[in-house]
Design an enzyme around this catalytic site. Sequence first.
Site, PDB file in Angstrom:
ATOM      1  N   SER A  72       0.793  -1.232   0.000  1.00  6.39           N
ATOM      2  CA  SER A  72       0.000   0.000   0.000  1.00  6.39           C
ATOM      3  C   SER A  72       0.824   1.280   0.000  1.00  6.39           C
ATOM      4  CB  SER A  72      -0.976   0.003   1.175  1.00  6.39           C
ATOM      5  OG  SER A  72      -2.079  -0.831   0.890  1.00  6.39           O
ATOM      6  N   LYS A  75       0.047   3.424  -2.946  1.00  9.13           N
ATOM      7  CA  LYS A  75      -1.073   4.351  -3.006  1.00  9.13           C
ATOM      8  C   LYS A  75      -0.606   5.792  -3.187  1.00  9.13           C
ATOM      9  CE  LYS A  75      -4.626   1.706  -0.578  1.00  9.13           C
ATOM     10  NZ  LYS A  75      -3.934   0.402  -0.522  1.00  9.13           N
ATOM     11  N   SER A 120      -6.006   2.553   3.753  1.00 13.02           N
ATOM     12  CA  SER A 120      -5.429   1.582   2.821  1.00 13.02           C
ATOM     13  C   SER A 120      -6.482   0.644   2.242  1.00 13.02           C
ATOM     14  CB  SER A 120      -4.314   0.769   3.491  1.00 13.02           C
ATOM     15  OG  SER A 120      -3.116   1.499   3.510  1.00 13.02           O
ATOM     16  N   ARG A 261       5.677  -0.660  13.243  1.00 12.17           N
ATOM     17  CA  ARG A 261       6.507   0.025  12.255  1.00 12.17           C
ATOM     18  C   ARG A 261       6.728   1.488  12.623  1.00 12.17           C
ATOM     19  NH1 ARG A 261       2.650  -1.992   7.601  1.00 12.17           N
ATOM     20  NH2 ARG A 261       1.299  -1.958   9.426  1.00 12.17           N
TER      21      ARG A 261
END
Length: 274
Positions: A72, A75, A120, A261
Amino acid sequence: MRQTYLLLLLLGLLLSAACTRLPTAEPVVEHDFGHLFRAQGLEGSLLFYDEAAGQFVAYNAARCRQGFLPASTFKIPNTLIALQTGALRDTADSCPWDGTVRSIASWNQDMPFARALRVSAVPCYQQLARHLGVAAYQQWLPKLGYPGMVVTPATLDTFWLDGTSRISQFEQISFLRRLQAETLPIEKRHQQAVKQLLILKKTPTATLYGKTGWRFRSARNPDNGWLVGWLTRADGRHIFFALNAEPLSGQPADARFGPARQLIVEAALKELGF
């Protein structure tokens, strides 16, 4: 026609391999962030670029040069291409829900593309890919300097999620630097609109921009996750980052994988004094 697509496929693979092998002109300093990954049950690599110093800081630098599916994080260029070509008038354009109930509840509704990027929503961007078509990607991805994507009629709505497309952390940062500076061959208003959608956190001293990506676990591959973006400090200094991570020992991702993350990137920025 078949020969043309085969030739484009081969060229895409060759360009991706060439880009991954190219050395960077800026110095790369190694820094061990392994403890931050292990604390979250992950392994992987992390790359920073300090624009003011003209220097990369890397954990697992060799892995930072490897290619991975963008998931993603794609995007970002996808939205830019759609805005520039008129496939989207603006990010308030609506993505209609197709009625299919999916496991991610936030996808099961109509939504503007601004929200689709933030949550997402893969089905929205698959609709958009089918609307854009192969030719638009083959025209615009080279212009954006976004390498390694293999786009054919058969992979049109999955090429960033599965298959042979690959991008490295160095290449992600190269693209993001041009987006941040608004020097991509895209109207500035579109670049500014997308940048606003990437804001993850604002404080009096800095703004954190970023986009996650998650290639879900399959029979052949482990879960693989991204966080790419940059930190803009109040003094105007920009620090770009690209993290790619997987669960330790190929285990399935657990509840930590989503937030881990950003936690790793923020801790690493603090450790480096940014």
